[in-house]
Motif scaffolding. Sequence first.
Motif, mmCIF file in Angstrom:
data_model
loop_
_atom_site.group_PDB
_atom_site.id
_atom_site.type_symbol
_atom_site.label_atom_id
_atom_site.label_comp_id
_atom_site.label_asym_id
_atom_site.label_seq_id
_atom_site.Cartn_x
_atom_site.Cartn_y
_atom_site.Cartn_z
ATOM 1 N N ARG A 102 -128.159 8.556 -2.884
ATOM 2 C CA ARG A 102 -126.791 8.872 -3.338
ATOM 3 C C ARG A 102 -126.605 10.377 -3.467
ATOM 4 O O ARG A 102 -125.545 10.900 -3.107
ATOM 5 C CB ARG A 102 -126.496 8.157 -4.665
ATOM 6 N N SER A 103 -127.638 11.094 -3.930
ATOM 7 C CA SER A 103 -127.510 12.549 -4.040
ATOM 8 C C SER A 103 -127.345 13.173 -2.661
ATOM 9 O O SER A 103 -126.455 14.005 -2.456
ATOM 10 C CB SER A 103 -128.734 13.156 -4.722
ATOM 11 N N PHE A 104 -128.212 12.759 -1.711
ATOM 12 C CA PHE A 104 -128.067 13.273 -0.339
ATOM 13 C C PHE A 104 -126.647 13.005 0.153
ATOM 14 O O PHE A 104 -125.985 13.879 0.698
ATOM 15 C CB PHE A 104 -129.040 12.556 0.623
ATOM 16 N N HIS A 105 -126.173 11.760 -0.015
ATOM 17 C CA HIS A 105 -124.872 11.371 0.537
ATOM 18 C C HIS A 105 -123.748 12.231 -0.010
ATOM 19 O O HIS A 105 -122.949 12.776 0.742
ATOM 20 C CB HIS A 105 -124.619 9.880 0.250
ATOM 21 N N TRP A 106 -123.673 12.390 -1.332
ATOM 22 C CA TRP A 106 -122.493 13.063 -1.906
ATOM 23 C C TRP A 106 -122.574 14.577 -1.785
ATOM 24 O O TRP A 106 -121.548 15.232 -1.565
ATOM 25 C CB TRP A 106 -122.248 12.592 -3.339
ATOM 26 N N ILE A 107 -123.796 15.149 -1.911
ATOM 27 C CA ILE A 107 -123.911 16.612 -1.728
ATOM 28 C C ILE A 107 -123.552 16.952 -0.277
ATOM 29 O O ILE A 107 -122.772 17.869 -0.008
ATOM 30 C CB ILE A 107 -125.339 17.106 -2.083
ATOM 31 N N MET A 108 -124.081 16.168 0.651
ATOM 32 C CA MET A 108 -123.820 16.468 2.068
ATOM 33 C C MET A 108 -122.376 16.159 2.454
ATOM 34 O O MET A 108 -121.786 16.862 3.278
ATOM 35 C CB MET A 108 -124.815 15.720 2.953
ATOM 36 N N ALA A 109 -121.767 15.116 1.845
ATOM 37 C CA ALA A 109 -120.351 14.823 2.133
ATOM 38 C C ALA A 109 -119.502 16.040 1.738
ATOM 39 O O ALA A 109 -118.614 16.476 2.473
ATOM 40 C CB ALA A 109 -119.901 13.573 1.381
ATOM 41 N N LEU A 110 -119.834 16.618 0.568
ATOM 42 C CA LEU A 110 -119.085 17.794 0.086
ATOM 43 C C LEU A 110 -119.268 18.980 1.042
ATOM 44 O O LEU A 110 -118.294 19.631 1.460
ATOM 45 C CB LEU A 110 -119.597 18.159 -1.310
ATOM 46 N N LEU A 111 -120.531 19.241 1.421
ATOM 47 C CA LEU A 111 -120.809 20.395 2.288
ATOM 48 C C LEU A 111 -120.219 20.200 3.689
ATOM 49 O O LEU A 111 -119.733 21.158 4.304
ATOM 50 C CB LEU A 111 -122.326 20.647 2.365
ATOM 51 N N ILE A 112 -120.226 18.954 4.188
ATOM 52 C CA ILE A 112 -119.650 18.713 5.519
ATOM 53 C C ILE A 112 -118.125 18.889 5.457
ATOM 54 O O ILE A 112 -117.518 19.467 6.353
ATOM 55 C CB ILE A 112 -120.067 17.324 6.044
ATOM 56 N N GLY A 113 -117.527 18.426 4.358
ATOM 57 C CA GLY A 113 -116.084 18.657 4.177
ATOM 58 C C GLY A 113 -115.795 20.156 4.204
ATOM 59 O O GLY A 113 -114.846 20.618 4.864
ATOM 60 N N TRP A 114 -116.646 20.918 3.530
ATOM 61 C CA TRP A 114 -116.510 22.381 3.502
ATOM 62 C C TRP A 114 -116.597 22.953 4.935
ATOM 63 O O TRP A 114 -115.778 23.762 5.371
ATOM 64 C CB TRP A 114 -117.622 22.961 2.608
ATOM 65 N N GLN A 115 -117.594 22.477 5.701
ATOM 66 C CA GLN A 115 -117.779 22.966 7.078
ATOM 67 C C GLN A 115 -116.578 22.658 7.961
ATOM 68 O O GLN A 115 -116.212 23.450 8.831
ATOM 69 C CB GLN A 115 -119.036 22.330 7.695
#
Length: 173
Positions: free
Chosen positions: A14-27
């Motif tokens: 879950r940590s991987f999923h939500w941290i990366m979802a946020l960073l991908i949204g940023w990208q």
Amino acid sequence: MTIDTKERYGKITRSFHWIMALLIGWQLLKFGDRIAEGEHWIGETLVPWHISIGVLLFVLIALRIIWALTQRHNRPVQDPKTAILVKGGHFLLYAAMLLMPLTGAMVMLGNGYGLTAFGVQLAAKGDEIPWVAAVGSLHSPLAWLLLIMVVGHIGMALLHHFIKRDGVMQRMV
Ligand code: HEM
Ligand code: HEM
């Protein structure tokens, strides 16, 4: 639970999923460069981090793939009617998450720009390498594909949560 179970994704997934979802949204805000040539708040404050965050995402996806392999036998069970589609869709999201930083780095290295992340120089400016730049030019079309996949993925998550109400969303939150 730290690890995944058949009922629910664990803390690490879950940590991987939500941290990366946020960073991908940023990208994906990099598309904002197409509006007024990036001369707006998003273009001037968030988008300049594109390369640093991209390199960070490369490290995260490498760790996430290793983690997913260790968890592959104890992940939530998918509805057998749609399991192939769901697994295929998640696989394509992983492929896109890996290819985006790789092709992004190829844009930089192929055009001889060098590569610096969070102020640390990873590669110095150098000669152009045409074939590396050519593969790197897939970065933009891949970004459009990723955007379409992410919109579809979020749409499916919302469909499960608000229409089907089957608890699929709860196992990732
Ligand atoms: C998950 C990671 C990444 C995502 C989602 C992403 C997304 C994007 C998007 C949406 C664009 C705009 C494309 C367009 O307007 O057509 C873009 C452009 C660009 N990105 Fe990335 N990027 C990622 C990683 C990286 C990395 C790691 C680098 C460099 C090391 C990089 C370098 C560039 C460059 C130089 C451009 C402008 C040139 C071009 O459009 O081909 N990106 N990226
Ligand atoms: C608001 C945004 C998002 C929501 C609401 C969301 C929701 C979910 C949910 C509910 C699941 C569990 C699905 C299941 O077990 O059948 C899931 C899994 C997954 N999501 Fe997302 N997601 C979002 C953003 C993203 C983004 C941006 C990516 C990557 C580009 C992504 C990649 C994945 C992957 C690969 C899985 C499979 C589990 C894993 O290996 O981590 N998600 N998501």
